[in-house]
Design an enzyme around this catalytic site. Structure first.
Site, PDB file in Angstrom:
ATOM      1  N   ASP A 296       6.022  14.137 -29.892  1.00  0.00           N
ATOM      2  CA  ASP A 296       5.554  14.411 -31.310  1.00  0.00           C
ATOM      3  C   ASP A 296       6.524  13.970 -32.261  1.00  0.00           C
ATOM      4  OD1 ASP A 296       4.682  15.777 -33.545  1.00  0.00           O
ATOM      5  OD2 ASP A 296       4.914  17.908 -32.708  1.00  0.00           O
TER       6      ASP A 296
ATOM      7  N   LYS B 232       3.262  14.416 -43.207  1.00  0.00           N
ATOM      8  CA  LYS B 232       4.626  14.669 -43.662  1.00  0.00           C
ATOM      9  C   LYS B 232       5.087  13.106 -44.284  1.00  0.00           C
ATOM     10  CE  LYS B 232       4.648  18.364 -40.994  1.00  0.00           C
ATOM     11  NZ  LYS B 232       4.968  19.615 -41.521  1.00  0.00           N
TER      12      LYS B 232
ATOM     13  N   TRP C 172       7.876  23.992 -32.577  1.00  0.00           N
ATOM     14  CA  TRP C 172       6.801  23.139 -32.333  1.00  0.00           C
ATOM     15  C   TRP C 172       6.704  22.791 -30.776  1.00  0.00           C
ATOM     16  CZ3 TRP C 172       2.834  23.736 -34.868  1.00  0.00           C
ATOM     17  CH2 TRP C 172       2.715  24.081 -36.433  1.00  0.00           C
TER      18      TRP C 172
END
Lengths: 414, 414
Positions: free
Chosen positions: A207, A231, A121
């Site tokens: 992040d 999540k 990511w």
């Protein structure tokens, strides 16, 4: 409803995202879809975002989040759309504008951003930064030191922090937990994020999509924290942004200094000035997040074994649950092989391979599914096994997973 | 659940958006939140967007939408985030890139876009277009001809189509139904959108957010149609984009021709290439939309009074419901005063004032609320009354509204 709850009790949902939500929150949400108590006869998805009832929802959610993460007063909480990928661009566009205004840059002057790449990511975030025209420096490249795999985080002393030190970067970017690779910055020690190495004038962007609300965070160390909801926080479709006040600028004011024309919806200033209601936000999704935040506030921390240091409510479950699985991965037989280095293991996404190879991994996924343990296949880009144990996965469920893993090992060792 | 449904039956939800959804869809959604039939024990918001179960949802939704609107094969259906405001920018950024590539423009060459401004939303769209750096020409300005109010659509013969005709604009933009102002392009006749006046090479972009799926549409006449879900389609948090294949370009390929650096998430090409799953889409929201689409497909058209021309299932209810209210606005007493010209009245948002003035309007809103009729206050920018009667508002409910309006008029006429 009883039958649905029974089905839930027979299922251990280890999906990597979207992922399980607390059952109590879902029950309340299901009822509120039909009729929200403050607007009887109208569901929570059927009322104006500017109604008192919905404003109450988002204000309470903000207050609960501020309490959970002890967010300082000089930070704004924003609810945005578009997921992490949108934030990959928004963080760059907003912080480059901030940098250009602050430094009154010449339009042609290049602005640098530094990326700590420790997994799939953060690598994607760096790519998007480059696409946005910023000079992207990878001060860490986990793949280079991991033998073409993201499995490690180099010591801070090895970071290329001064790669282009003639002037300061607009920001330093990192991803706290890499969902695909199972690599996580640790809460403390050598593999915690080394804030002391970062110039105080350079905002740190993080992040936290996949480990948000799984441990306490010193928000004051960050310029921007963001997290996709899907999540630990709620359904997919909303992204939380926590941003320090002084970084919020009028993007158009950066145009004379070489700033880009940025869509209004990506402007943190527009979002902050309108309490996240610059246009119609994803109201139902935010409502479910508000229920999850409330349930987190009301969850007591795990009782401690005597002698252990006190754990926060946020981290106690994550620490305990992940350690149960990792202890199997550390067993001398080596039946299960963790993919991430021990000192950077994720407490959210436990990734491993089976010594027995891919055929045995397939068997593992299939037998797990038969036992009601779902979503344990690794990310399509890396394969293997991934058990994602976000906040809504209970300790009891992880214990059942561990029992299954032990039994599978016993049955498949020769 | 029975109590919640009872509450719904006592309520007429006329919110302008987010707005009511079909009860059957909400009941199914509530159950699927806990456990989705294809993934027992896991709710629809708790499974991967890349799972077969969710792919089934979005594929069926696409197929149903294609059937409802008879979408030609050379159009893509995209599910995006960020609402209409994001599309205000995305349409410009994508179509300017398309135009620049097609015409191999010099980087410094200005590109024009033409806006048909007939209400608050198209005015905002034109503003955002200008912010994105396009030369924005208002070929219609409804406020100028409406005495500083959006209430009319000028005849096509009065449109400034040739305002800057030395070269073609990248696109012509209009909003099919203006939610705030109650102004709608008509399905046919002098106040239908005049496609025959638009150069065939110039794509027409239409914001159909607030009358989407309320009547048949000849999609082949459009370059891009988009619609925020939160009126006729589903909860807020997703926007449908229908785009003609040949307009989908690689945005980075426009950079040499003066194109802008555009966030990946705003690229129609990225969305189309990944079947709207370029990143995690708002899965639950899309699921609810899929249920609404299904319910629309299964709704029979209203039976016709003999002699009337056949009405499509999509338009029959909207035509009938709105005409019931407008007939009160046309009554000779002039107690209720429609704000939009008769020939451009919206079938979705019926806007009016009370001759008796603001105090009486307040009384109207309060007494309506007491009777369970909710959400009838006008938009905060214009005041007055607005009864939004989207697809999920039943004919029966509109009949009850009309009864209330008649009774209120009788009690307050002297």
């Amino acid at each position: 409803m009883d039958k649905l709850i029974q089905q839930r009790q027979e299922t251990i949902n280890l999906n990597a995202g979207p992922s399980p939500l607390p059952q109590a929150a879902l029950l309340t949400a299901a009822s509120s879809l039909l009729s929200y108590p403050e607007t009887p006869g109208m569901g929570i998805a059927e009322i104006s975002h500017r109604s008192k009832a919905f404003e109450g929802v988002i204000h309470q959610a903000n207050a609960d989040l501020r309490q959970l993460l002890e967010i300082p007063d000089n930070y704004k909480v924003l609810w945005m759309q578009g997921g992490g990928l949108t934030q990959f661009a928004a963080t760059v566009l907003n912080l480059v504008a901030w940098y250009r205004i602050k430094n009154q840059t010449k339009p042609e002057e290049e602005v640098e951003a530094q990326y700590v790449v420790t997994g799939s990511w953060s690598a994607k975030a760096a790519e998007e930064g480059a696409r946005m025209g910023v000079k992207t420096t990878k001060i860490v490249d986990g793949k280079k030191v991991g033998g073409d795999k993201f499995k490690t985080i180099p010591e801070a002393s090895e970071w290329q922090l001064n790669a282009s030190a003639e002037k300061k970067p607009a920001f330093v970017y990192y991803c706290d937990n890499e969902t695909v690779d199972g690599v996580e910055f640790q809460a403390e020690g050598a593999k915690a994020f080394p804030f002391d190495k970062i110039d105080k004038d350079v905002p740190v962007v993080c992040d936290m999509s996949s480990n948000f609300l799984s441990r306490p965070v010193d928000v004051s160390k960050y310029g921007i924290i963001y997290a996709g909801a899907q999540k630990n926080l709620g359904p997919s479709g909303v992204t939380l942004v926590i941003i320090r006040d002084d970084l919020i600028v009028d993007l158009d004011a950066a145009l004379p200094y070489g700033g880009a024309r940025v869509p209004s919806m990506l402007s943190y200033k527009n979002m902050a000035a309108n309490d996240s209601m610059f246009n119609t936000p994803p109201t139902f999704t935010i409502y479910v997040c508000s229920l999850v935040l409330r349930s987190l506030l009301e969850t007591p921390p795990l009782p401690l074994a005597s002698g252990a240091r006190p754990l926060s409510p946020l981290s106690s479950y994550a620490d305990k649950k992940s350690s149960l699985i990792y202890s199997l991965l550390d067993a001398p037989e080596g039946f299960y092989l963790g993919t991430a280095d021990k000192d950077v293991r994720s407490r959210m996404n436990v990734t491993f391979r089976l010594k027995g190879g891919e055929a045995l991994e397939k068997k593992f996924v299939a037998e797990a599914s038969e036992k009601g343990i779902k979503g344990v296949g690794g990310h399509r880009s890396v394969g293997g096994i991934r058990t994602s144990i976000y906040n809504a996965v209970t300790l009891e469920q992880v214990e059942q997973l561990v029992e299954f893993m032990k039994a599978f090992q016993a049955a498949n060792s020769n």
